[in-house]
Design a protein around this motif. Structure first.
Motif, PDB file in Angstrom:
ATOM      1  N   TYR A  29      19.879   8.100   3.264  1.00  8.01           N
ATOM      2  CA  TYR A  29      18.757   7.522   4.000  1.00  8.01           C
ATOM      3  C   TYR A  29      18.782   7.950   5.455  1.00  8.01           C
ATOM      4  O   TYR A  29      19.844   8.079   6.061  1.00  8.01           O
ATOM      5  CB  TYR A  29      18.775   5.998   3.911  1.00  8.01           C
ATOM      6  CG  TYR A  29      18.433   5.518   2.536  1.00  8.01           C
ATOM      7  CD1 TYR A  29      17.117   5.511   2.092  1.00  8.01           C
ATOM      8  CD2 TYR A  29      19.426   5.085   1.664  1.00  8.01           C
ATOM      9  CE1 TYR A  29      16.798   5.087   0.822  1.00  8.01           C
ATOM     10  CE2 TYR A  29      19.115   4.661   0.390  1.00  8.01           C
ATOM     11  CZ  TYR A  29      17.794   4.657  -0.020  1.00  8.01           C
ATOM     12  OH  TYR A  29      17.483   4.239  -1.285  1.00  8.01           O
TER      13      TYR A  29
ATOM     14  N   SER B 269      16.118   7.693   9.216  1.00  9.98           N
ATOM     15  CA  SER B 269      14.923   7.113   9.827  1.00  9.98           C
ATOM     16  C   SER B 269      14.353   8.020  10.909  1.00  9.98           C
ATOM     17  O   SER B 269      13.498   7.606  11.690  1.00  9.98           O
ATOM     18  CB  SER B 269      15.243   5.746  10.423  1.00  9.98           C
ATOM     19  OG  SER B 269      16.229   5.876  11.425  1.00  9.98           O
TER      20      SER B 269
ATOM     21  N   ASN C  54      14.689   8.363   1.801  1.00  8.89           N
ATOM     22  CA  ASN C  54      15.863   8.942   1.158  1.00  8.89           C
ATOM     23  C   ASN C  54      15.700  10.459   1.218  1.00  8.89           C
ATOM     24  O   ASN C  54      14.951  11.043   0.433  1.00  8.89           O
ATOM     25  CB  ASN C  54      15.959   8.458  -0.293  1.00  8.89           C
ATOM     26  CG  ASN C  54      17.166   9.015  -1.019  1.00  8.89           C
ATOM     27  OD1 ASN C  54      17.975   9.748  -0.453  1.00  8.89           O
ATOM     28  ND2 ASN C  54      17.292   8.680  -2.280  1.00  8.89           N
TER      29      ASN C  54
ATOM     30  N   PRO D 179      22.316   8.282  -2.436  1.00 11.64           N
ATOM     31  CA  PRO D 179      21.174   8.405  -1.522  1.00 11.64           C
ATOM     32  C   PRO D 179      21.637   8.806  -0.132  1.00 11.64           C
ATOM     33  O   PRO D 179      22.780   8.555   0.258  1.00 11.64           O
ATOM     34  CB  PRO D 179      20.565   7.006  -1.519  1.00 11.64           C
ATOM     35  CG  PRO D 179      21.679   6.108  -1.905  1.00 11.64           C
ATOM     36  CD  PRO D 179      22.580   6.892  -2.805  1.00 11.64           C
TER      37      PRO D 179
ATOM     38  N   VAL E 246      11.916   4.790   7.058  1.00 11.88           N
ATOM     39  CA  VAL E 246      13.197   5.044   6.396  1.00 11.88           C
ATOM     40  C   VAL E 246      12.912   5.743   5.066  1.00 11.88           C
ATOM     41  O   VAL E 246      12.101   5.261   4.265  1.00 11.88           O
ATOM     42  CB  VAL E 246      13.968   3.731   6.171  1.00 11.88           C
ATOM     43  CG1 VAL E 246      15.232   3.984   5.378  1.00 11.88           C
ATOM     44  CG2 VAL E 246      14.287   3.070   7.490  1.00 11.88           C
TER      45      VAL E 246
END
Length: 89
Positions: free
Chosen positions: A47, A49, A5, A45, A3
């Motif tokens: 984020y 993954s 940012n 942010p 993960v």
């Protein structure tokens, strides 16, 4: 992929563009990192993954308003760092 940012990648890329157009009072790594940290703390942010998600977030920043937001935060952050440098001369 862990993960991450994705905003960090975007801000770092735009920071390179910012540095070409604006002369920083101090261009040392400490001041550069301070500018990036201040700007990133003021921006939302993003984020992700996955590599696909990372590319999606980067794609959002072809939007001129979002690019302007990042550049504005970089400008404000550089002004703060210019007046409150944390490195030793």
């Amino acid at each position: 992929m862990a993960v991450v940012n994705a905003m960090e990648t975007v801000v770092k890329q735009l920071f390179e563009e910012f540095r070409k157009n604006y002369e920083l009072k101090c261009d040392c790594l400490t001041c550069q990192d301070d500018i990036l940290a201040i700007a990133l703390n003021k921006l939302p942010p993003r984020y992700t993954s996955s590599d696909k998600g990372h590319l999606f977030v980067k794609g959002e920043f072809t939007n001129q308003q979002l690019r302007s937001d990042v550049m504005r935060e970089l400008m404000e952050a550089s002004s703060i760092v210019e007046h409150h440098q944390h490195h030793r001369e």
